[in-house]
Design a protein around this motif. Structure first.
Motif, short mmCIF file in Angstrom:
data_model
loop_
_atom_site.label_atom_id
_atom_site.label_comp_id
_atom_site.label_asym_id
_atom_site.label_seq_id
_atom_site.Cartn_x
_atom_site.Cartn_y
_atom_site.Cartn_z
N ASP A 12 47.76 47.11 41.43
CA ASP A 12 48.44 46.06 42.19
C ASP A 12 48.21 44.69 41.54
O ASP A 12 47.10 44.39 41.07
N HIS A 13 49.23 43.85 41.55
CA HIS A 13 49.19 42.55 40.89
C HIS A 13 48.03 41.69 41.40
O HIS A 13 47.31 41.07 40.60
N ASP A 14 47.80 41.66 42.70
CA ASP A 14 46.73 40.81 43.24
C ASP A 14 45.35 41.27 42.77
O ASP A 14 44.45 40.45 42.57
N VAL A 15 45.20 42.56 42.54
CA VAL A 15 43.92 43.08 42.04
C VAL A 15 43.72 42.66 40.58
O VAL A 15 42.61 42.26 40.19
N VAL A 16 44.78 42.73 39.80
CA VAL A 16 44.69 42.29 38.40
C VAL A 16 44.34 40.81 38.35
O VAL A 16 43.50 40.38 37.56
N VAL A 23 36.84 37.15 35.37
CA VAL A 23 36.56 36.92 33.95
C VAL A 23 36.55 35.42 33.66
O VAL A 23 35.62 34.90 33.04
N SER A 24 37.56 34.70 34.17
CA SER A 24 37.64 33.26 33.94
C SER A 24 36.44 32.52 34.51
O SER A 24 35.98 31.54 33.94
N ALA A 25 35.93 33.00 35.64
CA ALA A 25 34.79 32.35 36.29
C ALA A 25 33.46 32.80 35.71
O ALA A 25 32.40 32.34 36.13
N ALA A 33 35.59 45.60 32.01
CA ALA A 33 34.26 45.68 32.62
C ALA A 33 34.35 45.57 34.14
O ALA A 33 33.65 46.28 34.87
N TRP A 34 35.22 44.68 34.62
CA TRP A 34 35.40 44.49 36.06
C TRP A 34 35.91 45.78 36.70
O TRP A 34 35.40 46.23 37.72
N VAL A 35 36.91 46.40 36.08
CA VAL A 35 37.46 47.66 36.59
C VAL A 35 36.41 48.76 36.49
O VAL A 35 36.25 49.55 37.43
N ASN A 36 35.70 48.84 35.38
CA ASN A 36 34.67 49.86 35.22
C ASN A 36 33.60 49.75 36.31
O ASN A 36 33.19 50.76 36.89
#
Length: 94
Positions: A12-16, A23-25, A33-36
């Motif tokens: 879903d777009h909001d999850v991406v 990552v930006s923060a 890594a976030w998904v993993n």
């Protein structure tokens, strides 16, 4: 080093966007890594649910089926011993 496998998924777009924001923060090194990490949490959650299912099955095999009344009694017991730290006790609480 652990083995990694490349995977293509539809998300879903909001999850991406949440992953990219992490990552930006600087809260994650990459979207991968976030998904993993999210998949690891889901795996741990499912393993806990499976362990709970096994525990309940073993308990019920030894003690009989847990009834709605058993659950209500346990809830009453827990509420009776609860210490309210914020707000007011609900009207239904003992």
């Amino acid at each position: 080093m652990t083995d990694k496998e490349k995977l293509s998924v539809t998300v879903d777009h909001d999850v991406v966007e949440a992953a990219r924001a992490a990552v930006s923060a600087g809260r994650s090194g990459s979207v991968s890594a976030w998904v993993n990490n999210a998949l690891h949490r889901q795996l741990a959650h499912e393993r806990r649910l499976q362990a709970l299912d096994r525990f309940i099955a073993e308990y019920e095999a030894e003690n009989g089926v847990i009834t709605d009344e058993d659950i209500a009694e346990a809830e009453r017991s827990v509420r009776a011993g609860a210490i309210v730290v914020r707000g007011k006790r609900s009207h239904g609480a003992a």
